[in-house]
Design a protein around this motif. Sequence first.
Motif, PDB file in Angstrom:
ATOM      1  N   ARG A 126       0.846  -1.288  -0.015  1.00 12.80           N
ATOM      2  CA  ARG A 126       0.197   0.056   0.041  1.00 12.80           C
ATOM      3  C   ARG A 126       0.842   1.406  -0.168  1.00 12.80           C
ATOM      4  NH1 ARG A 126      -5.980   0.375   0.519  1.00 12.80           N
ATOM      5  NH2 ARG A 126      -6.315  -0.238  -1.674  1.00 12.80           N
ATOM      6  N   ALA A 127       1.980   1.210   0.742  1.00 15.06           N
ATOM      7  CA  ALA A 127       2.591   2.541   0.893  1.00 15.06           C
ATOM      8  C   ALA A 127       3.383   2.751  -0.390  1.00 15.06           C
ATOM      9  CB  ALA A 127       3.789   2.220   2.060  1.00 15.06           C
ATOM     10  N   HIS A 128       3.789   1.644  -1.144  1.00 13.87           N
ATOM     11  CA  HIS A 128       4.456   1.960  -2.425  1.00 13.87           C
ATOM     12  C   HIS A 128       3.643   1.854  -3.756  1.00 13.87           C
ATOM     13  CE1 HIS A 128       8.443   2.245  -0.593  1.00 13.87           C
ATOM     14  NE2 HIS A 128       7.971   1.830   0.388  1.00 13.87           N
ATOM     15  N   GLY A 129       2.204   1.519  -3.609  1.00 13.28           N
ATOM     16  CA  GLY A 129       1.546   1.454  -4.649  1.00 13.28           C
ATOM     17  C   GLY A 129       1.517   0.352  -5.519  1.00 13.28           C
ATOM     18  N   LEU A 130       2.113  -0.785  -4.803  1.00  7.40           N
ATOM     19  CA  LEU A 130       2.381  -1.945  -5.689  1.00  7.40           C
ATOM     20  C   LEU A 130       0.799  -2.511  -5.943  1.00  7.40           C
ATOM     21  CD1 LEU A 130       5.139  -3.690  -3.930  1.00  7.40           C
ATOM     22  CD2 LEU A 130       5.396  -2.132  -5.758  1.00  7.40           C
ATOM     23  N   SER A 131       0.766  -3.339  -7.146  1.00  5.69           N
ATOM     24  CA  SER A 131      -0.405  -4.191  -7.422  1.00  5.69           C
ATOM     25  C   SER A 131      -0.142  -5.682  -7.813  1.00  5.69           C
ATOM     26  CB  SER A 131      -1.304  -3.437  -8.344  1.00  5.69           C
ATOM     27  OG  SER A 131      -0.435  -3.274  -9.709  1.00  5.69           O
ATOM     28  N   PRO A 132       0.206  -6.349  -6.678  1.00  4.96           N
ATOM     29  CA  PRO A 132       0.467  -7.897  -6.929  1.00  4.96           C
ATOM     30  C   PRO A 132      -0.745  -8.578  -7.360  1.00  4.96           C
ATOM     31  CG  PRO A 132       0.465  -7.280  -4.550  1.00  4.96           C
ATOM     32  CD  PRO A 132       0.174  -6.325  -5.355  1.00  4.96           C
ATOM     33  N   ASP A 133      -0.619  -9.982  -8.038  1.00  4.28           N
ATOM     34  CA  ASP A 133      -1.550 -10.847  -8.064  1.00  4.28           C
ATOM     35  C   ASP A 133      -2.089 -11.556  -7.110  1.00  4.28           C
ATOM     36  OD1 ASP A 133      -1.710 -10.657 -11.178  1.00  4.28           O
ATOM     37  OD2 ASP A 133       0.519 -11.181 -10.657  1.00  4.28           O
ATOM     38  N   PHE A 134      -1.251 -11.878  -5.945  1.00  4.03           N
ATOM     39  CA  PHE A 134      -1.283 -12.421  -4.650  1.00  4.03           C
ATOM     40  C   PHE A 134      -0.526 -11.767  -3.656  1.00  4.03           C
ATOM     41  CE2 PHE A 134      -1.262 -16.378  -7.601  1.00  4.03           C
ATOM     42  CZ  PHE A 134      -2.418 -16.850  -7.157  1.00  4.03           C
ATOM     43  N   PHE A 135      -1.200 -11.727  -2.397  1.00  6.99           N
ATOM     44  CA  PHE A 135      -0.673 -10.767  -1.250  1.00  6.99           C
ATOM     45  C   PHE A 135      -0.701 -11.814   0.105  1.00  6.99           C
ATOM     46  CE2 PHE A 135      -1.529  -8.085   2.337  1.00  6.99           C
ATOM     47  CZ  PHE A 135      -0.437  -7.175   2.329  1.00  6.99           C
ATOM     48  N   VAL A 136       0.294 -12.052   0.711  1.00 12.83           N
ATOM     49  CA  VAL A 136       0.279 -12.739   1.819  1.00 12.83           C
ATOM     50  C   VAL A 136       0.753 -12.110   3.245  1.00 12.83           C
ATOM     51  CG1 VAL A 136       1.460 -14.682   2.889  1.00 12.83           C
ATOM     52  CG2 VAL A 136       0.577 -14.910   0.471  1.00 12.83           C
ATOM     53  N   VAL A 137      -0.188 -12.209   4.287  1.00 17.69           N
ATOM     54  CA  VAL A 137       0.508 -11.703   5.389  1.00 17.69           C
ATOM     55  C   VAL A 137      -0.092 -12.638   6.556  1.00 17.69           C
ATOM     56  CG1 VAL A 137      -1.470  -9.945   5.792  1.00 17.69           C
ATOM     57  CG2 VAL A 137       0.747  -9.871   7.053  1.00 17.69           C
ATOM     58  N   GLY A 138       0.979 -13.256   7.386  1.00 17.06           N
ATOM     59  CA  GLY A 138       0.632 -13.995   8.644  1.00 17.06           C
ATOM     60  C   GLY A 138       1.049 -13.502   9.732  1.00 17.06           C
ATOM     61  N   LYS A 139       1.573 -14.580  10.591  1.00 12.41           N
ATOM     62  CA  LYS A 139       2.133 -14.160  11.968  1.00 12.41           C
ATOM     63  C   LYS A 139       1.262 -13.170  12.894  1.00 12.41           C
ATOM     64  CE  LYS A 139       6.925 -15.301  11.077  1.00 12.41           C
ATOM     65  NZ  LYS A 139       8.259 -14.989  11.303  1.00 12.41           N
ATOM     66  N   ALA A 140       1.486 -11.798  12.643  1.00 14.18           N
ATOM     67  CA  ALA A 140       0.827 -11.039  13.505  1.00 14.18           C
ATOM     68  C   ALA A 140      -0.668 -10.469  13.281  1.00 14.18           C
ATOM     69  CB  ALA A 140       1.627  -9.907  13.614  1.00 14.18           C
ATOM     70  N   ILE A 141      -1.032 -11.025  11.948  1.00 18.91           N
ATOM     71  CA  ILE A 141      -2.214 -10.569  11.364  1.00 18.91           C
ATOM     72  C   ILE A 141      -3.584 -10.992  12.312  1.00 18.91           C
ATOM     73  CG2 ILE A 141      -2.869 -12.598   9.988  1.00 18.91           C
ATOM     74  CD1 ILE A 141      -3.191  -8.954   8.738  1.00 18.91           C
ATOM     75  N   ALA A 142      -3.505 -11.736  13.221  1.00 17.89           N
ATOM     76  CA  ALA A 142      -4.743 -11.947  14.054  1.00 17.89           C
ATOM     77  C   ALA A 142      -4.098 -11.710  15.709  1.00 17.89           C
ATOM     78  CB  ALA A 142      -5.341 -13.184  13.943  1.00 17.89           C
ATOM     79  N   GLY A 143      -3.140 -10.761  15.807  1.00 15.68           N
ATOM     80  CA  GLY A 143      -2.736 -10.343  17.037  1.00 15.68           C
ATOM     81  C   GLY A 143      -2.347 -11.357  17.914  1.00 15.68           C
ATOM     82  N   GLY A 144      -1.599 -12.593  17.308  1.00 17.57           N
ATOM     83  CA  GLY A 144      -0.874 -13.527  17.940  1.00 17.57           C
ATOM     84  C   GLY A 144      -1.614 -14.861  17.888  1.00 17.57           C
ATOM     85  N   VAL A 145      -2.886 -14.908  17.540  1.00 19.01           N
ATOM     86  CA  VAL A 145      -3.920 -16.171  17.401  1.00 19.01           C
ATOM     87  C   VAL A 145      -3.327 -16.673  16.107  1.00 19.01           C
ATOM     88  CG1 VAL A 145      -6.040 -17.145  17.166  1.00 19.01           C
ATOM     89  CG2 VAL A 145      -5.671 -15.219  18.804  1.00 19.01           C
ATOM     90  N   PRO A 146      -2.966 -18.006  15.904  1.00 18.52           N
ATOM     91  CA  PRO A 146      -2.348 -18.585  14.790  1.00 18.52           C
ATOM     92  C   PRO A 146      -3.499 -18.324  13.714  1.00 18.52           C
ATOM     93  CG  PRO A 146      -2.156 -19.985  16.518  1.00 18.52           C
ATOM     94  CD  PRO A 146      -3.115 -19.039  16.798  1.00 18.52           C
ATOM     95  N   CYS A 147      -2.969 -17.393  12.410  1.00 15.90           N
ATOM     96  CA  CYS A 147      -3.754 -17.216  11.346  1.00 15.90           C
ATOM     97  C   CYS A 147      -2.999 -16.421  10.359  1.00 15.90           C
ATOM     98  CB  CYS A 147      -4.800 -16.042  11.826  1.00 15.90           C
ATOM     99  SG  CYS A 147      -6.047 -15.608  10.701  1.00 15.90           S
ATOM    100  N   ALA A 148      -3.413 -16.616   8.973  1.00 18.20           N
ATOM    101  CA  ALA A 148      -2.781 -16.029   7.929  1.00 18.20           C
ATOM    102  C   ALA A 148      -3.764 -15.663   7.122  1.00 18.20           C
ATOM    103  CB  ALA A 148      -1.755 -16.903   7.472  1.00 18.20           C
ATOM    104  N   VAL A 149      -3.766 -14.769   6.031  1.00 18.37           N
ATOM    105  CA  VAL A 149      -4.477 -14.320   5.148  1.00 18.37           C
ATOM    106  C   VAL A 149      -3.719 -14.279   3.824  1.00 18.37           C
ATOM    107  CG1 VAL A 149      -6.062 -13.402   6.479  1.00 18.37           C
ATOM    108  CG2 VAL A 149      -4.468 -11.832   5.469  1.00 18.37           C
ATOM    109  N   TRP A 150      -4.450 -14.551   2.491  1.00 17.58           N
ATOM    110  CA  TRP A 150      -4.066 -14.293   1.443  1.00 17.58           C
ATOM    111  C   TRP A 150      -4.936 -13.755   0.648  1.00 17.58           C
ATOM    112  CZ3 TRP A 150      -4.822 -18.080  -2.807  1.00 17.58           C
ATOM    113  CH2 TRP A 150      -5.485 -19.388  -2.303  1.00 17.58           C
TER     114      TRP A 150
END
Length: 456
Positions: free
Chosen positions: A273-297
């Motif tokens: 978002r900060a650099h205006g990229l437009s990927p086909d897939f985007f992944v973020v895990g680890k901290a995304i649910a505040g420490g409860v095991p979870c990831a999103v793509w």
Amino acid sequence: MDKTVAGIAAASIEAMLAREKARFIAGNPISQRLGDEAKHHFPDGVPLHWMTDWGTPFPLFVREAQGASLTDADGHRYRDFCLGDTGAMFGHSPGPILTVLAEQGGHGLTYMLPTEDAPAVGRLLAERFGLPFWQVAATATDANRFALRWARAITGRPKILVFNGCYHGTVDETFVRLRDGEPIHRPGLLGQFADLTQGASVVEFNDLPALEAALAARDVACVITEPALTNIGMVLPDPGFIEGVQAACRATGTLLLIDETHTISTGPGGWTRAHGLSPDFFVVGKAIAGGVPCAVWGFTAAIEAAMKAARARTGPGHSGMGTTLSANALALRALRANLEQVMTPAAYDHMLAMSGRLAAGIRRVIAERGLPWHVSAVGARAEFVCGPVPPRNGTEAAAAMHGDLEAAIHLFLMNRGVLIAPFHNMTLTCPATTTEDVDHLVACVAAACDALIAGA
Ligand SMILES: Cc1ncc(COP(=O)(O)O)c(C=O)c1O
């Protein structure tokens, strides 16, 4: 002449390691006892073998943690800049997550059915990260694995491409490295049964011509990368490099997966978002649910349509993706609370200010002592590297890593109430990190440097 490592006498590093190990052993009798007991049923006394990677003579056992503070079994309090190696990047047990745990605890934790939170979570993810479609997994490893499988299914191409020195979780096909310009298996892989170099290309980060050459055959389904490498020390992209990667992918019909599991430290919408990229897939895990095991793509509308077409082509059966506990009720609830109440712009303002103070402080320590070291940062994540100039690729970054020197500093810090990530010299600041925490870390790094320089 005596051997030196990154400006420090090797003998001095050895002496510090010995001294700090002895101090750790003397100061942590309860951890030592727990480790001995646990050894009866856990190899090396730990339920996950990574827990022995801290360079301590035996594992440090934890009693509790809250915010930016962690207390071990012997009662020592630590200012925590490791934060679960990013899993607790928003602090240990943030208030809204605590509330969710209490609320959801009495209503069942996993149903393999969507909950009433699902529509709101989808909307929050789309608004924040700019991609319209999402799936939820249990770990970032899984999210990457699933997205890469889809990429091959959609494109019909067999290969993926990674940058030398990358880490995207325990995703088999990414475990390749360059040695003398040739792809090899990442050293240390256990139980490997397939030749990964057949399914993955690997080129150096910041080398656009090499990337373009590797994509020219149009047999690569997907390039997977962090916007800045954070798992081999820190390697920042040259200006325009990631945009160049994106353009090279577009030009060759190659999909692009941006893994922001660590670089979500950049800001509320990550580097993307900060650099205006437009990927086909985007992944973020680890901290995304505040420490409860979870990831999103997340993925684009074009990918969603292509998934449907690939599904229709392939026919029914097991997709090779999914795990039973993915997107469970607790994870979804925590994800929602984290996005709505924890990962806020205000939280980032504070984290970035603390990290800026930390980076400036360590830069000052380095400069005042004339050490051939430097500091790199991606938002709330900062790293001091024991090499003179920022590395531009994985090979240069690996050359700037000095295991014993890093271990000696880590132990020195730990014995003085500071935790940083056990792998290289990575620090994270969270919404609960205080200026006092940061100043204590900087003072301890200064004291470690002085002791190393003095050889005492
Ligand atoms: C960039 C990146 N992606 C993915 C992962 C995998 O995360 P997990 O171990 O939670 O599956 C990591 C772990 O360090 C990571 O650094």
